[in-house]
Enzyme design. Structure first.
Site, PDB file in Angstrom:
ATOM      1  N   ASP A  13     -26.880  17.747 -15.891  1.00 48.80           N
ATOM      2  CA  ASP A  13     -27.641  18.696 -15.082  1.00 48.80           C
ATOM      3  C   ASP A  13     -26.695  19.312 -14.052  1.00 48.80           C
ATOM      4  O   ASP A  13     -25.475  19.074 -14.083  1.00 48.80           O
ATOM      5  CB  ASP A  13     -28.882  18.033 -14.461  1.00 48.80           C
ATOM      6  CG  ASP A  13     -28.541  17.039 -13.353  1.00 48.80           C
ATOM      7  OD1 ASP A  13     -27.339  16.801 -13.093  1.00 48.80           O
ATOM      8  OD2 ASP A  13     -29.481  16.504 -12.733  1.00 48.80           O
ATOM      9  N   CYS A  70     -25.693  12.931 -14.718  1.00 46.83           N
ATOM     10  CA  CYS A  70     -26.557  13.576 -13.731  1.00 46.83           C
ATOM     11  C   CYS A  70     -26.155  13.032 -12.363  1.00 46.83           C
ATOM     12  O   CYS A  70     -25.066  12.449 -12.247  1.00 46.83           O
ATOM     13  CB  CYS A  70     -28.046  13.369 -14.057  1.00 46.83           C
ATOM     14  SG  CYS A  70     -28.635  11.684 -14.011  1.00 46.83           S
ATOM     15  N   THR A  72     -27.331  10.512 -10.323  1.00 44.73           N
ATOM     16  CA  THR A  72     -27.187   9.051 -10.305  1.00 44.73           C
ATOM     17  C   THR A  72     -26.887   8.467 -11.676  1.00 44.73           C
ATOM     18  O   THR A  72     -26.473   7.311 -11.775  1.00 44.73           O
ATOM     19  CB  THR A  72     -28.502   8.393  -9.834  1.00 44.73           C
ATOM     20  OG1 THR A  72     -29.540   8.803 -10.740  1.00 44.73           O
ATOM     21  CG2 THR A  72     -28.849   8.789  -8.408  1.00 44.73           C
TER      22      THR A  72
HETATM   23  C1  RB5 Z   1     -31.018  16.013  -9.272  1.00 47.04           C
HETATM   24  O1  RB5 Z   1     -31.228  16.287  -7.929  1.00 47.04           O
HETATM   25  C2  RB5 Z   1     -31.076  14.502  -9.529  1.00 47.04           C
HETATM   26  O2  RB5 Z   1     -32.370  14.023  -9.335  1.00 47.04           O
HETATM   27  C3  RB5 Z   1     -30.581  14.169 -10.919  1.00 47.04           C
HETATM   28  O3  RB5 Z   1     -29.285  14.635 -11.066  1.00 47.04           O
HETATM   29  C4  RB5 Z   1     -30.507  12.702 -11.285  1.00 47.04           C
HETATM   30  O4  RB5 Z   1     -29.851  11.965 -10.301  1.00 47.04           O
HETATM   31  C5  RB5 Z   1     -31.729  12.080 -11.769  1.00 47.04           C
HETATM   32  O5  RB5 Z   1     -31.783  10.898 -12.124  1.00 47.04           O
END
Ligand code: RB5
Length: 154
Positions: A13, A70, A72
């Site tokens: 993401d 992503c 985390t």
């Molecule tokens: C995006 O803000 C964040 O929630 C996503 O990258 C991830 O950490 C979700 O688990």
């Protein structure tokens, strides 16, 4: 044992876009073909869309392995492990990365770009690429995952 060169599908993401680009460069430097499932810039997106793209391809056997990133790594690993035949491992250290291959034969590596720095993340990727599965008793244990997959598709 020589390093596998089978293609890898990657996805992230916006929170991990920058890390994804660095992981892509590392894979390409190593002569590994990369399918980039996005995202393609830092505009805000929903991580499940990219987790689904990558995990569904690994689940269907279209790609043997993938890497998801992503913020985390938690959301991507939750999504990926919903797919049959996917063994996604969220790794924040080298030992976990190595063991996720040796014992669990992880087929998707998951990284949290807001948890690990770029240098550690790339070392985690290298360890994951270089470590083979040990098989034996670990294969017997993985075979038991098939029961879960069968129950889910009944
Ligand atoms: C995006 O803000 C964040 O929630 C996503 O990258 C991830 O950490 C979700 O688990």
């Amino acid at each position: 044992m020589p390093e596998k060169k089978t293609p890898i599908i990657i996805g992230s993401d916006h929170a991990a876009y920058d890390l994804k680009e660095k992981v892509k460069a590392l894979l390409m430097e190593r002569g590994i073909d990369v399918e980039d499932a996005g995202c393609y810039n830092e505009d805000s997106v929903d991580y499940p869309d990219f987790g689904i793209k990558v995990a569904s391809m690994v689940s269907a056997g279209k790609f043997e392995r993938g890497i998801l990133m992503c913020g985390t790594g938690i959301g991507m690993s939750m999504v990926a492990n919903k797919f049959p035949h996917v063994r996604a491992a969220l790794c924040t250290d080298l030992f976990s990365s190595i063991m996720s291959k040796r014992h669990n034969n992880s087929n998707i590596l998951v990284l949290g770009a807001r948890v690990v720095g770029d240098i550690l993340a790339l070392e985690i990727v290298k360890a994951w690429l270089e470590t083979p599965f040990e098989g034996g008793r670990h294969q017997r244990r993985l075979d038991k995952f098939d029961r879960i997959d069968a129950a889910m598709t009944d």
